[in-house]
Write an enzyme that holds these catalytic residues in place. Structure first.
Site, mmCIF file in Angstrom:
data_model
loop_
_atom_site.group_PDB
_atom_site.id
_atom_site.type_symbol
_atom_site.label_atom_id
_atom_site.label_comp_id
_atom_site.label_asym_id
_atom_site.label_seq_id
_atom_site.Cartn_x
_atom_site.Cartn_y
_atom_site.Cartn_z
ATOM 1 N N LYS B 183 -2.455 -10.643 6.735
ATOM 2 C CA LYS B 183 -2.053 -9.011 7.141
ATOM 3 C C LYS B 183 -2.960 -7.898 6.938
ATOM 4 O O LYS B 183 -2.741 -7.325 5.994
ATOM 5 C CB LYS B 183 -0.869 -8.250 6.929
ATOM 6 C CG LYS B 183 0.182 -7.338 7.853
ATOM 7 C CD LYS B 183 -0.641 -6.545 8.028
ATOM 8 C CE LYS B 183 -0.162 -4.898 7.049
ATOM 9 N NZ LYS B 183 -0.842 -3.972 8.140
ATOM 10 N N GLU B 257 -4.742 -4.415 -6.275
ATOM 11 C CA GLU B 257 -6.553 -3.778 -6.244
ATOM 12 C C GLU B 257 -6.279 -2.872 -6.335
ATOM 13 O O GLU B 257 -6.110 -2.131 -4.560
ATOM 14 C CB GLU B 257 -7.568 -5.077 -5.498
ATOM 15 C CG GLU B 257 -9.095 -5.029 -5.967
ATOM 16 C CD GLU B 257 -9.481 -3.747 -5.107
ATOM 17 O OE1 GLU B 257 -9.892 -2.712 -6.485
ATOM 18 O OE2 GLU B 257 -10.093 -3.678 -4.816
ATOM 19 N N CYS B 291 -13.070 1.867 -3.026
ATOM 20 C CA CYS B 291 -12.260 2.490 -4.230
ATOM 21 C C CYS B 291 -12.722 2.979 -5.497
ATOM 22 O O CYS B 291 -12.102 2.845 -6.227
ATOM 23 C CB CYS B 291 -11.149 1.106 -4.124
ATOM 24 S SG CYS B 291 -11.661 -0.304 -3.959
ATOM 25 N N GLU B 388 -7.818 9.946 -5.922
ATOM 26 C CA GLU B 388 -9.155 9.669 -5.155
ATOM 27 C C GLU B 388 -8.967 10.088 -3.563
ATOM 28 O O GLU B 388 -7.710 10.897 -2.828
ATOM 29 C CB GLU B 388 -8.484 8.230 -5.182
ATOM 30 C CG GLU B 388 -9.903 7.297 -4.177
ATOM 31 C CD GLU B 388 -8.695 6.288 -4.535
ATOM 32 O OE1 GLU B 388 -7.534 4.990 -3.806
ATOM 33 O OE2 GLU B 388 -10.047 5.237 -4.715
#
Lengths: 275, 479
Positions: B183, B257, B291, B388
């Site tokens: 996906k 992750e 990331c 973040e």
């Protein structure tokens, strides 16, 4: 009349402690009654604090040193062979089975003791990256690991549920139910084996009473469940674990390199090459 | 002396052929989705609609699982070497069509063509080459008994490196004998669709690779499907926690992750000019949509002023604009939502008392853009120091001693990556030992390789992708 033989204490942070609640529960072995601590939520929190310090102190020992500490534990076990044999026989094992179990337990410790200074050579490696870089992956211990022991009346199983995490440098909170007497007896040998206080903590109680608190505790990095538990308990553990991405292992392997996999993190370091 | 006028150099987009509508890829062919619903995918640099892709629903996921079951029957009977050949062929085909993929990636995602062409695509091909070679050597990979593939693997990937993340997931999964339902991210589905066409071209057996486009609801349906035995997810920590919770009642494998807030530590004995380059690359690569971005500059106090002056000067030379321009350093922010999030966090940083520096660049009228931004005078408690941001925003914190640098760097729930800049070898190793992070770059940053394991400590997730260690994410250890 049955007499009460001995009141055992939890072994936490290198010390023998009663439950702060003062509560105990009773285990019957061959018509003898043993009182063991009914660990409370507060006891678990205290154990995590001790285990955090234990992790720092244990992981910083050299692998060579870890090997010797674990080897010494096997010497301690041998020295108390008859005590364990009696306890196992009281728990229903035949004399031969009890002896065999202790011999196996000693062998298991020997195997892991010799593993403490070798596993990194089998799990880590240089990575052949394209480019002028030195790139290496090696492994570190996860941190504070909670283990629910299989709780069979077996010294070998008991040890095989602690040793994988301990060998890679994790600190362990070993939780025991039916086999608490055996486990708390083992604590005495652990205490004499030069393991830093808090590296291996032995507690007794009822897991079902603490399952929420343990699985919600964010400073427990991983839980290894070596005992058969209900599916709804597994679900609850994993749901609570998701709040802090706690690592959960249900019936992980107990021997071989793969037994160590759950308890290690891979760290990869890059550095350029040049003049 | 007259300065030369800037001359742009635009990569032609005529190489790509985008259809108006796309179906989902199941049983080895494109089909209409049961949902009959579509979502538009736009170019974030122009806001032009590029195409409409299917919004897969639960029934579509069911169909994909049925297809995967058939695929697994064929795939599990093939030898490792046969599996390897398919992956090698895919790798070669990706190389051959890499310009087309790069342009499509830049159009759909907004990243500079320089990066999609010179970083993403070469890495994608390299991933397929690398894992192809493992397919017939799995028995040699680890001294562990009973390693078996999971079976049907559900993979959910993000929008920051769409095709690269596909390759990180699909290549090792197929090499280890699993079959895949992928996906892709809602805003960047197009390169995954082109990849599906390649699977047809190499004759990959039907059902081995399945693609269901859609949004969060599609991903949720995939996660909830009882016949999926493994979920591999790259994305936010919030969604990662949701996946761990949602799959709590099943015995399945998980690789997560997730986010990061990497410290990039610069000691006073670092090669300053190199460190400035590394810090700029660490945070402004791919608009900071990374990331493992070095989003916290952890700077030794006595070089703060000198370093910040050089850093600001270097930042001024970053060229922001049309991602198809081969000179562009910083492209478009991937979506309006992401731009709003970055803007709000940066505004909060200013309100909290951080000193903000932004470059003088001019931003295009249409599309989503954000100027390269540096915060100084930030406190560790500020949201810009903790959360973040996933954008071109760098926050500076200072330290006096190496011990303090470690404490600041580890003071986060994340643990994905970190950087160390010093000319002293022993200090690198001392620091690397103490940083709680899965990837540590010393005197470099943002380097990747298929052979190098990637993944985080703590709330940055678990499992590794890449390298020998990445194989374990797709092989079940039987107890």
């Amino acid at each position: 009349m049955n007499e009460i033989k001995k009141t055992y204490k939890n072994y936490v942070g290198g010390k023998y402690v009663r439950s702060e609640s003062g509560k105990t529960f009773r285990i019957e072995l061959k018509n003898e009654f043993y009182e063991v601590p009914l660990t409370s939520r507060k006891d678990i929190r205290d154990a995590v604090v001790a285990a955090k310090k234990g992790h720092t102190d244990w992981q910083k020992l050299s692998p060579y040193n870890k090997t010797q500490v674990l080897y010494r534990l096997s010497e301690m076990l041998e020295g108390n062979f008859e005590t364990y044999q009696q306890l196992l026989q009281d728990a229903g094992l035949t004399k031969a089975k009890a002896k065999e179990d202790i011999h196996k337990a000693v062998d298991s410790i020997i195997w892991y003791a010799g593993m403490a200074d070798k596993w990194e050579q089998m799990t880590g490696n240089l990575n052949p990256v394209a480019g002028d870089f030195f790139n290496i992956s090696h492994q570190e211990s996860l941190g504070v690991v909670f283990t629910l022991n299989s709780n069979t009346q077996s010294l070998n199983s008991l040890l095989l549920n602690m040793l994988p995490a301990l060998t890679v440098g994790c600190s362990v909170i070993s939780f025991n139910e039916e086999n608490s007497v055996l486990a708390l007896k083992l604590a005495e040998d652990i205490n004499n084996s030069d393991l830093p206080g808090g590296a291996l903590n032995i507690m007794s109680g009822k897991f079902e009473l603490l399952i929420e608190d343990i699985s919600n505790h964010v400073e427990i990095t991983a839980m290894a469940i070596y005992k058969e538990i209900h599916n709804d308990e597994k679900t609850m553990i994993k749901e609570n674990a998701s709040k802090s991405l706690k690592r959960i292992f249900i019936n992980p392997p107990t021997m071989g390199l793969e037994a160590l996999f759950p308890f290690i993190e891979t760290k990869t370091v890059w550095h350029p090459k040049g003049r | 002396m007259n300065k030369w006028e800037y001359a742009e150099s635009i990569e032609s987009s005529s190489i790509v052929n985008i259809e108006k509508k796309y179906g989902i890829f199941i049983d080895g062919k494109f089909q209409n989705a049961n949902s009959k619903k579509f979502i538009k995918t736009i170019s974030p640099s122009t806001e032009e609609v590029l195409s409409s892709v299917s919004l897969g629903n639960e029934i579509d996921i069911n169909s994909a699982v049925e297809s995967a079951k058939e695929g697994l029957k064929i795939w599990s009977k093939l030898s490792g070497t046969e599996r390897a050949k398919y992956l090698f062929k895919l790798a070669r085909l990706i190389q051959e069509r890499s310009r087309e993929f790069a342009v499509l990636e830049t159009l759909d995602g907004g990243k500079p063509i320089k990066e999609s062409r010179d970083f993403d695509l070469p890495q994608v091909a390299a991933n397929f080459f690398y894992f192809a070679g493992w397919a017939d050597k799995l028995d040699l990979s680890w001294n562990a008994k009973g390693l078996k593939p999971y079976g049907i693997v559900g993979q959910i990937i993000p929008w920051n490196f769409p095709l690269l993340m596909l390759s990180w997931k699909v290549a090792p999964a197929l090499a280890t004998g699993n079959v895949v339902i992928l996906k892709p991210a809602e805003s960047t589905p197009l390169t995954a669709i082109l990849f599906a066409e390649l699977c047809q071209e190499v004759g990959l057996p039907p059902g081995v690779f399945n693609l269901v486009t859609g949004d969060g609801s599609t991903g949720a349906a995939l996660v909830k499907h009882p016949d999926i035995s493994k979920i591999a997810f790259t994305g936010s920590t919030g969604v990662g926690k949701y996946i761990q919770k949602e799959t709590a009642d099943r015995d399945i494998g998980l690789t997560l992750e997730l986010g990061g807030k990497a410290a990039n530590i610069v000691f006073n004995d670092a090669a300053i000019d190199q460190a400035v380059e590394g810090v700029v690359n660490g945070i402004f690569f791919n608009q900071g949509h990374v990331c493992c971005a070095g989003s916290r500059l952890v700077l030794q106090e006595d070089i703060h002023d000198e370093f910040v002056t050089k850093l600001e000067k270097r930042m001024q030379s970053l060229r922001v604009g049309n991602p198809l321009d081969k000179n562009t350093d910083i492209g478009a922010i991937n979506s309006k939502d992401q731009l709003d999030k970055i803007t709000s966090l940066v505004n909060e940083g200013v309100e909290e008392g951080g000193t903000i520096f932004q470059t003088d660049c001019e931003l295009p009228q249409n599309g989503f853009w954000f100027k390269p931004t540096l915060f100084t005078n930030a406190q560790p408690s500020y949201r810009i120091s903790r959360e973040e941001i996933f954008g071109p925003v760098l926050t500076t914190l200072t330290f006096r001693t190496p011990e303090e640098a470690i404490e600041i760097s580890n003071n986060t729930e994340y643990g994905l990556s970190a950087g160390i800049w010093t000319e002293k070898g022993s200090k690198i190793l001392w620091t690397a030992d103490r940083l709680q992070a899965g990837v540590i770059w010393a005197n470099t940053f943002n380097k990747f390789d298929p052979s190098s394991p990637f993944g985080g400590y703590k709330e940055s997730g678990f499992g590794r992708e890449g390298g020998r260690h990445g194989l374990l994410s797709y092989l079940k250890v039987q107890s």
